[in-house]
Design an enzyme around this catalytic site. Structure first.
Site, mmCIF file in Angstrom:
data_model
loop_
_atom_site.group_PDB
_atom_site.id
_atom_site.type_symbol
_atom_site.label_atom_id
_atom_site.label_comp_id
_atom_site.label_asym_id
_atom_site.label_seq_id
_atom_site.Cartn_x
_atom_site.Cartn_y
_atom_site.Cartn_z
ATOM 1 N N SER A 96 0.793 -1.237 0.000
ATOM 2 C CA SER A 96 0.000 0.000 0.000
ATOM 3 C C SER A 96 0.824 1.285 0.000
ATOM 4 C CB SER A 96 -0.940 0.025 1.210
ATOM 5 O OG SER A 96 -0.206 -0.102 2.412
ATOM 6 N N ASP B 149 -3.829 7.655 8.124
ATOM 7 C CA ASP B 149 -4.577 6.724 8.971
ATOM 8 C C ASP B 149 -3.598 5.982 9.870
ATOM 9 O OD1 ASP B 149 -3.418 4.751 7.402
ATOM 10 O OD2 ASP B 149 -5.242 4.304 6.263
ATOM 11 N N HIS C 114 -0.669 4.600 7.371
ATOM 12 C CA HIS C 114 -0.208 5.241 6.141
ATOM 13 C C HIS C 114 0.046 6.741 6.299
ATOM 14 C CE1 HIS C 114 -2.767 1.777 4.688
ATOM 15 N NE2 HIS C 114 -1.591 1.508 4.158
#
Ligand SMILES: *[C@@H]1O[C@H](CO)[C@@H](O)[C@H](O)[C@H]1NC(C)=O
Ligand SMILES: *[C@@H]1O[C@H](CO)[C@@H](O)[C@H](O)[C@H]1NC(C)=O
Ligand SMILES: *[C@@H]1O[C@H](CO)[C@@H](O)[C@H](O)[C@H]1NC(C)=O
Ligand SMILES: *[C@@H]1O[C@H](CO)[C@@H](O)[C@H](O)[C@H]1NC(C)=O
Length: 347
Positions: A43, A323, A326
């Site tokens: 990610s 978040d 991330h």
């Protein structure tokens, strides 16, 4: 015992056509013609490979800063891939899942990264790095890219730590971690070698960032202190990675492999954040911008009746983390600025 719950889940996609990558024209293109970027990993570099129905990255409030709506990135905006592409003077390469719709972006390479994945299989049912490289190999066999294309190509390989998150979630203890680290880095080095053997001339691999500084690890200290125990997981990985990459470079004629030191870059970016924010009201640089209203919820959560169960900070542009795991676009930009002095190694 500390709880280990860091996992870099990324679920979801991008409006490629509307994408407006803020390209700082590097000098790269002038020297090398059309450089292409091929991306593998999780990610931290995924720009939209997961399906819209599965990934939180396709839900509000992801993407609100860039491109302005959810578009498959695990952030409010741009991620590492976008900044590396802009350094190379190219647009962010098309996500593999959108290759048939993204013909305009094909000349910039392709992004095979899926959030939540690792070199081994993880808790998310996504293609591990071996499978991602299989996709790449398949496309080369189908002549999507020629050998000549690859001569001026760069690979970006990112392993944020999902293998470790999966290991620790299963075992609940750090016992056996050194041996597991050796096997992760060994598999990673096989992957790097394979990408090189497929014809990519330069391969940048990220070191692990300080996982003990992620909000998921610092929540228990009200976002005040990084967990040194969890950071030691990253440090050990990075130490083995360093030795392994040195060996790989020793075996290859040109120094084909370059480590991007995300650990140092995160640390200096976080420090800059502290200094910059000083005694202002934002005195928790480790606190994420977007959070669930309680611990059962997370950024992007909604009830069955559609009620939002998350909050977004007033100034995403001054938070480092978006978040629990991330960085925000602001965070990635700061990390990129810290990496920038070392990126000449990609030439
Ligand atoms: C990658 O995934 C495939 C399919 O699940 C699996 O067969 C393979 O063993 C995995 N590779 C590694 C290195 O874990
Ligand atoms: C954070 O670290 C500081 C300095 O090491 C220590 O004084 C403080 O008690 C810690 N705070 C928490 C909440 O653990
Ligand atoms: C690199 O190779 C040389 C000669 O083969 C060897 O002496 C040296 O120890 C190697 N260095 C590393 C870091 O593997
Ligand atoms: C939505 O459902 C929750 C319980 O899941 C309830 O507390 C809330 O009042 C409901 N909201 C609306 C707008 O119906």
């Amino acid at each position: 015992m500390e709880k280990f719950s860091f996992l870099f889940f990324a679920v979801s996609l991008v409006l490629i056509t509307a994408e407006e990558v803020h390209a700082v024209m590097g000098s790269y293109r002038h020297h090398h013609g059309s450089v292409k970027l091929f991306v593998f990993g999780d990610s931290y570099v995924d720009t939209g490979n997961w399906g819209k129905s599965v990934a939180t990255s396709w839900k509000l409030p992801y993407g609100i800063t860039f491109p302005g709506k959810p578009a498959g990135r695990f952030s409010d905006g741009r991620v590492l891939t976008d900044y590396i592409a802009s350094f190379l003077g190219i647009r962010s390469p098309v996500p593999y899942q959108w290759r048939k719709m993204g013909t305009k972006l094909l000349p910039y390479g392709m992004n095979f990264a899926y959030g939540g994945t690792g070199v081994f299989n993880t808790l998310v049912n996504g293609p591990n790095m071996t499978t991602q490289i299989n996709f790449f190999q398949q496309l080369l066999e189908e002549k999507w890219y020629t050998k000549h294309d690859l001569d001026s190509s760069i690979a970006l390989v990112c392993l944020a730590g999902n293998d470790y998150g999966t290991y620790l979630a299963g075992k609940g203890t750090m016992q056996g971690l050194p041996a597991f680290t050796t096997s992760v880095v060994h598999q990673l080095s096989l992957n790097l070698k394979r990408i090189h053997e497929l014809g990519v001339k330069k391969i940048a691999v990220t070191a692990m960032g300080p996982v003990g500084c992620l909000p998921v690890s610092t929540a228990s200290s009200s976002y005040q202190n990084c967990s040194e125990t969890q950071n030691s997981v990253s440090k050990f990985h990075n130490q083995i990675l360093q030795q392994t990459v040195q060996k790989l470079n020793n075996q290859s004629k040109e120094s084909a492999f370059v480590i991007l030191n995300l650990y140092g870059a995160f640390m200096s970016a976080l420090k800059g954040q502290e200094n910059h924010l000083g005694n202002s009201k934002f005195n928790f640089p480790l606190k994420p911008c977007c959070m669930g209203v309680t611990s059962e919820y997370s950024c992007g959560s909604v009830d069955v009746n559609g009620t939002k169960r998350y909050t977004v900070c007033e100034h995403p542009e001054s938070s480092f983390f978006w978040d629990k795991v991330h960085p925000s676009q602001n965070g990635w930009h700061a990390v990129y600025s810290a990496l920038r002095p070392f990126l000449h190694q990609l030439y």
